[in-house]
Design an enzyme around this catalytic site. Structure first.
Site, short mmCIF file in Angstrom:
data_model
loop_
_atom_site.label_atom_id
_atom_site.label_comp_id
_atom_site.label_asym_id
_atom_site.label_seq_id
_atom_site.Cartn_x
_atom_site.Cartn_y
_atom_site.Cartn_z
N GLY A 180 0.68 -1.38 0.13
CA GLY A 180 0.04 -0.09 0.07
C GLY A 180 0.88 1.00 0.11
N ALA A 181 2.09 1.24 -0.61
CA ALA A 181 2.91 2.18 -0.80
C ALA A 181 2.92 3.34 -1.75
CB ALA A 181 4.48 1.79 -0.63
N ASP A 228 -2.62 -7.44 -5.44
CA ASP A 228 -3.53 -7.40 -4.34
C ASP A 228 -2.98 -8.31 -3.19
OD1 ASP A 228 -5.75 -7.75 -2.72
OD2 ASP A 228 -7.20 -8.33 -4.41
N VAL A 229 -2.60 -7.63 -1.98
CA VAL A 229 -2.04 -8.44 -0.99
C VAL A 229 -3.06 -9.54 -0.49
CG1 VAL A 229 -0.78 -6.45 -0.17
CG2 VAL A 229 -3.13 -6.89 0.71
N SER A 241 -4.38 -0.04 14.25
CA SER A 241 -5.10 1.55 14.49
C SER A 241 -5.34 1.55 15.86
CB SER A 241 -6.17 1.61 13.58
OG SER A 241 -6.96 2.49 13.55
N TYR A 248 -13.28 -3.13 10.50
CA TYR A 248 -11.88 -2.47 10.44
C TYR A 248 -11.31 -2.83 11.83
CZ TYR A 248 -8.29 1.18 9.95
OH TYR A 248 -7.06 1.99 9.82
N ALA A 250 -10.42 -6.53 12.05
CA ALA A 250 -8.99 -6.54 11.33
C ALA A 250 -7.87 -6.02 12.10
CB ALA A 250 -9.27 -6.00 9.95
N LYS A 251 -7.83 -4.98 12.67
CA LYS A 251 -6.79 -4.58 13.33
C LYS A 251 -6.43 -5.19 14.66
CE LYS A 251 -5.71 -1.36 10.40
NZ LYS A 251 -4.45 -1.45 9.30
P1 NAP Z 1 -4.69 5.20 1.98
O1 NAP Z 1 -4.07 6.55 1.81
O2 NAP Z 1 -5.85 4.90 1.67
O3 NAP Z 1 -3.39 4.17 1.13
C1 NAP Z 1 -3.56 2.83 1.21
C2 NAP Z 1 -3.00 2.09 0.07
O4 NAP Z 1 -3.59 0.82 0.26
C3 NAP Z 1 -3.53 2.86 -1.17
O5 NAP Z 1 -2.68 3.21 -2.15
C4 NAP Z 1 -4.42 1.64 -1.73
O6 NAP Z 1 -4.45 1.50 -3.26
C5 NAP Z 1 -3.37 0.38 -1.10
N1 NAP Z 1 -4.45 -0.99 -1.12
C6 NAP Z 1 -5.68 -0.85 -0.84
N2 NAP Z 1 -5.93 -2.21 -1.01
C7 NAP Z 1 -4.94 -3.01 -1.40
C8 NAP Z 1 -4.75 -4.39 -1.81
N3 NAP Z 1 -5.57 -5.12 -1.55
N4 NAP Z 1 -3.46 -4.63 -2.18
C9 NAP Z 1 -2.50 -3.64 -2.08
N5 NAP Z 1 -2.52 -2.33 -2.00
C10 NAP Z 1 -4.06 -1.95 -1.49
O7 NAP Z 1 -4.21 4.82 3.50
P2 NAP Z 1 -3.18 5.49 4.86
O8 NAP Z 1 -3.91 6.34 5.60
O9 NAP Z 1 -2.10 5.63 4.29
O10 NAP Z 1 -3.03 4.06 5.55
C11 NAP Z 1 -2.45 3.11 5.69
C12 NAP Z 1 -2.46 2.01 6.69
O11 NAP Z 1 -2.46 2.69 7.76
C13 NAP Z 1 -3.59 1.32 6.58
O12 NAP Z 1 -3.72 -0.04 7.10
C14 NAP Z 1 -4.67 2.06 7.65
O13 NAP Z 1 -5.53 1.16 8.01
C15 NAP Z 1 -3.53 2.33 8.78
N6 NAP Z 1 -3.89 3.44 9.61
C16 NAP Z 1 -4.09 4.81 8.97
C17 NAP Z 1 -4.77 5.72 9.74
C18 NAP Z 1 -5.01 7.12 9.04
O14 NAP Z 1 -5.35 7.93 10.02
N7 NAP Z 1 -4.69 7.36 8.13
C19 NAP Z 1 -5.09 5.58 11.02
C20 NAP Z 1 -4.89 4.19 11.64
C21 NAP Z 1 -4.35 3.26 10.85
P3 NAP Z 1 -5.59 1.98 -4.18
O15 NAP Z 1 -5.32 3.71 -4.03
O16 NAP Z 1 -5.45 1.54 -5.46
O17 NAP Z 1 -6.88 1.49 -3.30
#
Ligand code: NAP
Length: 251
Positions: free
Chosen positions: A10-11, A60-61, A139, A151, A154-155
């Site tokens: 998800g990078a 797709d992970v 999270s 969610y 899962a977490k």
């Molecule tokens: P984000 O901006 O939505 O980025 C997530 C990335 O994961 C996107 O590039 C997405 O691709 C990719 N992805 C989704 N499904 C996938 C799959 N099946 N296989 C491979 N890649 C996939 O999310 P983020 O906010 O950076 O969050 C990253 C992590 O931190 C997540 O696990 C999230 O639950 C956790 N987190 C985030 C927050 C927050 O406040 N942001 C808080 C707590 C935890 P597409 O763009 O193509 O969909």
């Protein structure tokens, strides 16, 4: 010593992109994995421009064949992945009585099955190297959060998975830890603001007022925690969940 190789899932954007850039700055070669490899181009190019080495990987992970192919390609073209950051994630929020089995499955599959498949594929290289680091994104929502039964489950699952990986792989010089971010300024938070019908600025201001350090987190705050867990001298820290939430203790 040759540079070690890391895979960050998800990078293409958000937290994963910041983690990939930070690991590259710290001397790792980085497999930048996301659903669409074309979306990884910007991160890969920025790492290259800064003098690092990165490779875009499409997968797709939650898909076993995709994961096997991406991990094998990383090993062949970049190096054996001895650092794995399970970061890919999606939101499909809804109240329990409205939540469909499809949205439940989608969230559990990406976060939990994804972390399982990626870790199982990469551990082979880590055990061979007698060194490895697995860092998975949990999270604060793992503690429970309205509208996030899928969610949260899962977490919380990722935290249990992490403790078990730490037990099983510790004898091979491999650590496994989780990071539980609070509110971090990414697309995911924008989606949450939209879902609850709040203008983004108002939503961010309301969060910042509630957080003890009085600001929203940035992706680089999480990347700094990952950088700690993957260090050589963090080898005695394993099976832990680190809250990186500016002091916010609940979802
Ligand atoms: P984000 O901006 O939505 O980025 C997530 C990335 O994961 C996107 O590039 C997405 O691709 C990719 N992805 C989704 N499904 C996938 C799959 N099946 N296989 C491979 N890649 C996939 O999310 P983020 O906010 O950076 O969050 C990253 C992590 O931190 C997540 O696990 C999230 O639950 C956790 N987190 C985030 C927050 C927050 O406040 N942001 C808080 C707590 C935890 P597409 O763009 O193509 O969909």
């Amino acid at each position: 010593m040759d540079a070690r190789t890391a895979i960050v899932t998800g990078a293409a954007r958000g937290i994963g992109a910041a983690v990939a850039r930070r690991l590259a700055a710290d001397g790792f070669q980085v497999g930048v994995l996301d659903l669409d490899p074309a979306h990884c181009a910007e991160v890969v190019e920025s790492i290259g421009a800064a003098g690092g080495r990165a490779l875009a990987l499409g997968a797709d992970v939650s898909d076993e064949a995709d994961v096997a192919a991406a991990v094998a390609r990383c090993a062949a073209e970049l190096g054996p992945p001895v650092v794995l950051v399970n970061n890919a994630g999606i939101l499909r929020d809804d109240l329990l009585f409205r939540m469909t089995s499809d949205t439940w499955d989608a969230v559990i599959n990406v976060h939990l099955r994804g972390a399982f498949l990626m870790t199982r594929a990469c551990q082979a290289f880590m055990t061979q190297a007698k060194w490895g680091r697995v860092v998975s994104m949990s999270s604060i929502s793992g503690l429970g959060n309205r509208g996030q039964a899928n969610y949260s489950a899962a977490k919380a699952g990722i935290e249990g998975f992490t403790r078990t990986v730490a037990i099983e792989l510790g004898p091979f010089g491999i650590t496994a830890n989780a990071i539980a971010p609070g509110y971090i300024d990414t697309e995911m938070v924008r989606q949450t603001a939209e879902r609850i019908g709040k203008p983004l600025e108002e939503f961010i201001a309301a969060i910042a007022a509630e957080v003890p350090v009085r600001r929203m987190g940035q992706p680089e705050d999480i990347a700094a925690a990952v950088a700690f867990f993957v260090r050589d001298d963090a080898s005695f820290v394993t099976g832990q969940t680190l809250y990186v939430s500016g002091g916010l203790a609940h979802a």
